[in-house]
Design a protein around this motif. Sequence first.
Motif, PDB file in Angstrom:
ATOM      1  N   ARG A  89       0.829  -1.204   0.000  1.00  0.00           N
ATOM      2  CA  ARG A  89       0.000   0.000   0.000  1.00  0.00           C
ATOM      3  C   ARG A  89       0.869   1.260   0.000  1.00  0.00           C
ATOM      4  NH1 ARG A  89      -4.909  -0.424   3.739  1.00  0.00           N
ATOM      5  NH2 ARG A  89      -5.619  -1.580   1.921  1.00  0.00           N
ATOM      6  N   ALA A  90       2.052   1.173   0.620  1.00  0.00           N
ATOM      7  CA  ALA A  90       2.964   2.316   0.677  1.00  0.00           C
ATOM      8  C   ALA A  90       3.810   2.459  -0.589  1.00  0.00           C
ATOM      9  CB  ALA A  90       3.878   2.191   1.893  1.00  0.00           C
ATOM     10  N   GLY A  91       3.629   1.527  -1.555  1.00  0.00           N
ATOM     11  CA  GLY A  91       4.315   1.677  -2.824  1.00  0.00           C
ATOM     12  C   GLY A  91       5.400   0.667  -3.133  1.00  0.00           C
ATOM     13  N   ARG A  92       5.686  -0.250  -2.216  1.00  0.00           N
ATOM     14  CA  ARG A  92       6.694  -1.288  -2.476  1.00  0.00           C
ATOM     15  C   ARG A  92       6.031  -2.498  -3.104  1.00  0.00           C
ATOM     16  NH1 ARG A  92      11.888  -0.890  -0.328  1.00  0.00           N
ATOM     17  NH2 ARG A  92      12.134  -2.482  -1.918  1.00  0.00           N
ATOM     18  N   ARG A  93       6.740  -3.196  -3.973  1.00  0.00           N
ATOM     19  CA  ARG A  93       6.232  -4.458  -4.524  1.00  0.00           C
ATOM     20  C   ARG A  93       6.658  -5.582  -3.589  1.00  0.00           C
ATOM     21  NH1 ARG A  93       8.452  -5.094 -10.055  1.00  0.00           N
ATOM     22  NH2 ARG A  93       7.413  -7.091  -9.833  1.00  0.00           N
ATOM     23  N   CYS A  94       5.718  -6.459  -3.231  1.00  0.00           N
ATOM     24  CA  CYS A  94       5.979  -7.513  -2.255  1.00  0.00           C
ATOM     25  C   CYS A  94       5.518  -8.864  -2.781  1.00  0.00           C
ATOM     26  CB  CYS A  94       5.237  -7.237  -0.949  1.00  0.00           C
ATOM     27  SG  CYS A  94       5.770  -5.756  -0.118  1.00  0.00           S
ATOM     28  N   VAL A  95       6.271  -9.888  -2.435  1.00  0.00           N
ATOM     29  CA  VAL A  95       5.849 -11.263  -2.654  1.00  0.00           C
ATOM     30  C   VAL A  95       5.931 -11.966  -1.302  1.00  0.00           C
ATOM     31  CG1 VAL A  95       8.180 -11.992  -3.370  1.00  0.00           C
ATOM     32  CG2 VAL A  95       6.209 -13.404  -3.956  1.00  0.00           C
ATOM     33  N   VAL A  96       4.850 -12.678  -0.966  1.00  0.00           N
ATOM     34  CA  VAL A  96       4.795 -13.421   0.291  1.00  0.00           C
ATOM     35  C   VAL A  96       4.891 -14.903  -0.049  1.00  0.00           C
ATOM     36  CG1 VAL A  96       3.504 -13.853   2.394  1.00  0.00           C
ATOM     37  CG2 VAL A  96       3.253 -11.670   1.228  1.00  0.00           C
ATOM     38  N   MET A  97       5.779 -15.602   0.629  1.00  0.00           N
ATOM     39  CA  MET A  97       5.975 -17.021   0.384  1.00  0.00           C
ATOM     40  C   MET A  97       5.371 -17.831   1.528  1.00  0.00           C
ATOM     41  SD  MET A  97       9.811 -16.526  -0.963  1.00  0.00           S
ATOM     42  CE  MET A  97      10.018 -15.029  -0.013  1.00  0.00           C
ATOM     43  N   ASP A  98       4.602 -18.853   1.167  1.00  0.00           N
ATOM     44  CA  ASP A  98       3.967 -19.682   2.193  1.00  0.00           C
ATOM     45  C   ASP A  98       3.722 -21.078   1.623  1.00  0.00           C
ATOM     46  OD1 ASP A  98       2.380 -18.874   4.974  1.00  0.00           O
ATOM     47  OD2 ASP A  98       1.630 -20.695   4.020  1.00  0.00           O
ATOM     48  N   VAL A  99       3.627 -22.064   2.483  1.00  0.00           N
ATOM     49  CA  VAL A  99       3.371 -23.434   2.056  1.00  0.00           C
ATOM     50  C   VAL A  99       1.883 -23.738   1.924  1.00  0.00           C
ATOM     51  CG1 VAL A  99       5.537 -24.307   3.006  1.00  0.00           C
ATOM     52  CG2 VAL A  99       3.480 -24.312   4.430  1.00  0.00           C
ATOM     53  N   ASP A 100       1.028 -22.873   2.426  1.00  0.00           N
ATOM     54  CA  ASP A 100      -0.417 -23.099   2.374  1.00  0.00           C
ATOM     55  C   ASP A 100      -0.970 -22.600   1.036  1.00  0.00           C
ATOM     56  OD1 ASP A 100      -3.225 -22.918   2.647  1.00  0.00           O
ATOM     57  OD2 ASP A 100      -3.059 -22.664   4.815  1.00  0.00           O
ATOM     58  N   ALA A 101      -1.188 -23.528   0.118  1.00  0.00           N
ATOM     59  CA  ALA A 101      -1.611 -23.184  -1.244  1.00  0.00           C
ATOM     60  C   ALA A 101      -2.957 -22.465  -1.278  1.00  0.00           C
ATOM     61  CB  ALA A 101      -1.658 -24.438  -2.113  1.00  0.00           C
ATOM     62  N   GLU A 102      -3.859 -22.802  -0.376  1.00  0.00           N
ATOM     63  CA  GLU A 102      -5.166 -22.152  -0.373  1.00  0.00           C
ATOM     64  C   GLU A 102      -5.051 -20.687   0.066  1.00  0.00           C
ATOM     65  OE1 GLU A 102      -8.914 -21.227  -1.122  1.00  0.00           O
ATOM     66  OE2 GLU A 102      -7.905 -23.045  -1.746  1.00  0.00           O
ATOM     67  N   ARG A 103      -4.248 -20.416   1.073  1.00  0.00           N
ATOM     68  CA  ARG A 103      -4.035 -19.022   1.482  1.00  0.00           C
ATOM     69  C   ARG A 103      -3.399 -18.214   0.348  1.00  0.00           C
ATOM     70  NH1 ARG A 103      -1.697 -18.552   7.625  1.00  0.00           N
ATOM     71  NH2 ARG A 103      -3.547 -19.395   8.636  1.00  0.00           N
ATOM     72  N   VAL A 104      -2.414 -18.818  -0.298  1.00  0.00           N
ATOM     73  CA  VAL A 104      -1.739 -18.157  -1.420  1.00  0.00           C
ATOM     74  C   VAL A 104      -2.742 -17.853  -2.532  1.00  0.00           C
ATOM     75  CG1 VAL A 104      -0.075 -18.552  -3.291  1.00  0.00           C
ATOM     76  CG2 VAL A 104       0.561 -19.038  -0.908  1.00  0.00           C
ATOM     77  N   ALA A 105      -3.582 -18.818  -2.861  1.00  0.00           N
ATOM     78  CA  ALA A 105      -4.582 -18.614  -3.919  1.00  0.00           C
ATOM     79  C   ALA A 105      -5.563 -17.509  -3.546  1.00  0.00           C
ATOM     80  CB  ALA A 105      -5.329 -19.923  -4.197  1.00  0.00           C
ATOM     81  N   ARG A 106      -6.005 -17.493  -2.297  1.00  0.00           N
ATOM     82  CA  ARG A 106      -6.943 -16.445  -1.876  1.00  0.00           C
ATOM     83  C   ARG A 106      -6.311 -15.064  -1.975  1.00  0.00           C
ATOM     84  NH1 ARG A 106      -8.951 -20.384   2.125  1.00  0.00           N
ATOM     85  NH2 ARG A 106      -7.483 -19.555   3.649  1.00  0.00           N
ATOM     86  N   LEU A 107      -5.071 -14.919  -1.510  1.00  0.00           N
ATOM     87  CA  LEU A 107      -4.420 -13.612  -1.605  1.00  0.00           C
ATOM     88  C   LEU A 107      -4.260 -13.198  -3.066  1.00  0.00           C
ATOM     89  CD1 LEU A 107      -2.645 -11.472   0.272  1.00  0.00           C
ATOM     90  CD2 LEU A 107      -0.928 -12.365  -1.273  1.00  0.00           C
ATOM     91  N   ASN A 108      -3.869 -14.134  -3.925  1.00  0.00           N
ATOM     92  CA  ASN A 108      -3.672 -13.807  -5.336  1.00  0.00           C
ATOM     93  C   ASN A 108      -4.977 -13.468  -6.058  1.00  0.00           C
ATOM     94  OD1 ASN A 108      -0.887 -13.953  -5.290  1.00  0.00           O
ATOM     95  ND2 ASN A 108      -0.867 -16.133  -5.721  1.00  0.00           N
ATOM     96  N   ARG A 109      -6.104 -13.884  -5.486  1.00  0.00           N
ATOM     97  CA  ARG A 109      -7.411 -13.483  -6.030  1.00  0.00           C
ATOM     98  C   ARG A 109      -7.873 -12.144  -5.460  1.00  0.00           C
ATOM     99  NH1 ARG A 109      -8.790 -19.128  -5.001  1.00  0.00           N
ATOM    100  NH2 ARG A 109      -9.836 -18.443  -3.097  1.00  0.00           N
ATOM    101  N   GLY A 110      -7.084 -11.574  -4.564  1.00  0.00           N
ATOM    102  CA  GLY A 110      -7.447 -10.301  -3.957  1.00  0.00           C
ATOM    103  C   GLY A 110      -8.346 -10.435  -2.748  1.00  0.00           C
ATOM    104  N   GLU A 111      -8.411 -11.647  -2.197  1.00  0.00           N
ATOM    105  CA  GLU A 111      -9.242 -11.910  -1.021  1.00  0.00           C
ATOM    106  C   GLU A 111      -8.376 -11.971   0.233  1.00  0.00           C
ATOM    107  OE1 GLU A 111     -11.023 -15.678  -1.847  1.00  0.00           O
ATOM    108  OE2 GLU A 111     -11.877 -14.997  -3.750  1.00  0.00           O
ATOM    109  N   ARG A 112      -9.012 -11.841   1.382  1.00  0.00           N
ATOM    110  CA  ARG A 112      -8.301 -12.071   2.641  1.00  0.00           C
ATOM    111  C   ARG A 112      -7.931 -13.551   2.714  1.00  0.00           C
ATOM    112  NH1 ARG A 112     -12.435  -8.494   4.645  1.00  0.00           N
ATOM    113  NH2 ARG A 112     -11.451  -6.585   5.392  1.00  0.00           N
ATOM    114  N   PRO A 113      -6.717 -13.861   3.153  1.00  0.00           N
ATOM    115  CA  PRO A 113      -6.320 -15.262   3.200  1.00  0.00           C
ATOM    116  C   PRO A 113      -6.892 -16.044   4.373  1.00  0.00           C
ATOM    117  CG  PRO A 113      -4.480 -13.864   3.816  1.00  0.00           C
ATOM    118  CD  PRO A 113      -5.608 -12.960   3.415  1.00  0.00           C
ATOM    119  N   PHE A 114      -7.598 -15.380   5.279  1.00  0.00           N
ATOM    120  CA  PHE A 114      -8.086 -16.046   6.488  1.00  0.00           C
ATOM    121  C   PHE A 114      -9.604 -16.019   6.530  1.00  0.00           C
ATOM    122  CE2 PHE A 114      -4.207 -13.658   7.379  1.00  0.00           C
ATOM    123  CZ  PHE A 114      -3.337 -14.708   7.632  1.00  0.00           C
ATOM    124  N   HIS A 115     -10.241 -17.172   6.390  1.00  0.00           N
ATOM    125  CA  HIS A 115     -11.696 -17.228   6.518  1.00  0.00           C
ATOM    126  C   HIS A 115     -12.127 -17.187   7.979  1.00  0.00           C
ATOM    127  CE1 HIS A 115     -12.662 -17.616   2.378  1.00  0.00           C
ATOM    128  NE2 HIS A 115     -12.014 -18.756   2.232  1.00  0.00           N
TER     129      HIS A 115
END
Length: 99
Positions: free
Chosen positions: A27-53
Amino acid sequence: MSTTDNGELCIWGLGLIGYSLAGALARAGRRCVVMDVDAERVARLNRGERPFHHLPNLPDDFGAETRRGALRATTDVLCTWLERDAGAWPWLMSRRPVL
């Protein structure tokens, strides 16, 4: 936290801290990549959703940052790290788990 060759900040772990940190930096202007082993959380974030239901009342959702390409997630932890540091492989292979 480290950076890739293309200037993205790499954040390890898509938990509450990693998610909040990456989102705030994006949000402050930096490009970020977050690495995680949880494929569902990763997919949710990449869809623009909150990763935590289980936490629907998180104060922020970083969908706008994801849509504009400032925030992304991956499960490919090793490859993303090696993009940044081609010399990391011998170091990684020499590490022994602490039991």
